[in-house]
Design a protein around this motif. Structure first.
Motif, PDB file in Angstrom:
ATOM      1  N   UNK A 293       0.804  -1.218   0.000  1.00 16.24           N
ATOM      2  CA  UNK A 293       0.000   0.000   0.000  1.00 16.24           C
ATOM      3  C   UNK A 293       0.839   1.272   0.000  1.00 16.24           C
ATOM      4  N   UNK A 294       1.826   1.341   0.877  1.00 20.77           N
ATOM      5  CA  UNK A 294       2.635   2.564   0.977  1.00 20.77           C
ATOM      6  C   UNK A 294       3.356   2.857  -0.329  1.00 20.77           C
ATOM      7  N   UNK A 295       3.891   1.839  -0.972  1.00 20.63           N
ATOM      8  CA  UNK A 295       4.589   2.028  -2.244  1.00 20.63           C
ATOM      9  C   UNK A 295       3.611   2.438  -3.343  1.00 20.63           C
ATOM     10  N   UNK A 296       2.434   1.822  -3.367  1.00 25.25           N
ATOM     11  CA  UNK A 296       1.428   2.178  -4.369  1.00 25.25           C
ATOM     12  C   UNK A 296       1.013   3.642  -4.213  1.00 25.25           C
ATOM     13  N   UNK A 297       0.825   4.081  -2.973  1.00 21.51           N
ATOM     14  CA  UNK A 297       0.439   5.469  -2.741  1.00 21.51           C
ATOM     15  C   UNK A 297       1.519   6.439  -3.215  1.00 21.51           C
ATOM     16  N   UNK A 298       2.793   6.092  -2.996  1.00 22.27           N
ATOM     17  CA  UNK A 298       3.885   6.928  -3.503  1.00 22.27           C
ATOM     18  C   UNK A 298       3.879   6.971  -5.025  1.00 22.27           C
ATOM     19  N   UNK A 299       3.643   5.811  -5.654  1.00 20.72           N
ATOM     20  CA  UNK A 299       3.607   5.753  -7.117  1.00 20.72           C
ATOM     21  C   UNK A 299       2.460   6.597  -7.658  1.00 20.72           C
ATOM     22  N   UNK A 300       1.291   6.510  -7.019  1.00 14.22           N
ATOM     23  CA  UNK A 300       0.135   7.296  -7.464  1.00 14.22           C
ATOM     24  C   UNK A 300       0.411   8.789  -7.317  1.00 14.22           C
ATOM     25  N   UNK A 301       1.046   9.164  -6.219  1.00 17.86           N
ATOM     26  CA  UNK A 301       1.392  10.571  -6.002  1.00 17.86           C
ATOM     27  C   UNK A 301       2.357  11.064  -7.075  1.00 17.86           C
ATOM     28  N   UNK A 302       3.354  10.259  -7.413  1.00 18.29           N
ATOM     29  CA  UNK A 302       4.303  10.643  -8.465  1.00 18.29           C
ATOM     30  C   UNK A 302       3.607  10.792  -9.814  1.00 18.29           C
ATOM     31  N   UNK A 303       2.671   9.897 -10.105  1.00 15.52           N
ATOM     32  CA  UNK A 303       1.927   9.993 -11.373  1.00 15.52           C
ATOM     33  C   UNK A 303       1.086  11.264 -11.418  1.00 15.52           C
TER      34      UNK A 303
ATOM     35  N   UNK B  73       1.487  14.354 -14.033  1.00 15.60           N
ATOM     36  CA  UNK B  73       0.380  14.808 -14.872  1.00 15.60           C
ATOM     37  C   UNK B  73       0.142  16.306 -14.715  1.00 15.60           C
ATOM     38  N   UNK B  74       0.233  16.790 -13.505  1.00 18.91           N
ATOM     39  CA  UNK B  74       0.025  18.233 -13.278  1.00 18.91           C
ATOM     40  C   UNK B  74       1.127  19.062 -13.923  1.00 18.91           C
ATOM     41  N   UNK B  75       2.338  18.580 -13.853  1.00 22.52           N
ATOM     42  CA  UNK B  75       3.480  19.356 -14.343  1.00 22.52           C
ATOM     43  C   UNK B  75       3.747  19.195 -15.825  1.00 22.52           C
ATOM     44  N   UNK B  76       3.255  18.153 -16.437  1.00 21.41           N
ATOM     45  CA  UNK B  76       3.593  17.872 -17.831  1.00 21.41           C
ATOM     46  C   UNK B  76       2.381  17.620 -18.712  1.00 21.41           C
ATOM     47  N   UNK B  77       1.212  18.035 -18.275  1.00 24.71           N
ATOM     48  CA  UNK B  77       0.011  17.779 -19.056  1.00 24.71           C
ATOM     49  C   UNK B  77       0.060  18.548 -20.369  1.00 24.71           C
TER      50      UNK B  77
END
Length: 74
Positions: free
Chosen positions: A47-57, A61-65
């Motif tokens: 869970x903790x790793x998935x949450x970090x991955x989702x945050x990075x995605x 998306x916000x910075x490179x949309x």
């Protein structure tokens, strides 16, 4: 056929199915590649790793949309 493994831990699906929580605990918070017939079928991610991955995605998306309005292209 060669297959690239994108994490440091692998396990057979039969072992993973018998006790998924123990497999994830043994990997110390890292992802596990789960294989069947010597082929990676899926990656199990704590869970903790998935949450970090989702945050990075989300950040990416916000910075490179495409078409995002920035001061340079307004």
């Amino acid at each position: 056929m060669l297959q690239r493994v994108l994490c440091g831990y692998t396990t057979a699906i039969s072992k993973f199915k018998s006790n998924p929580s123990a497999a994830l605990a043994e990997a110390n918070g890292q992802a596990i590649a789960v294989s069947s017939n010597n082929q990676i079928q899926f990656y199990a991610v704590p869970t903790a790793l998935f949450e970090k991955m989702a945050e990075l995605c989300e950040t990416a998306q916000r910075n490179e949309a495409p078409g995002k309005a920035t001061p340079n292209n307004l």
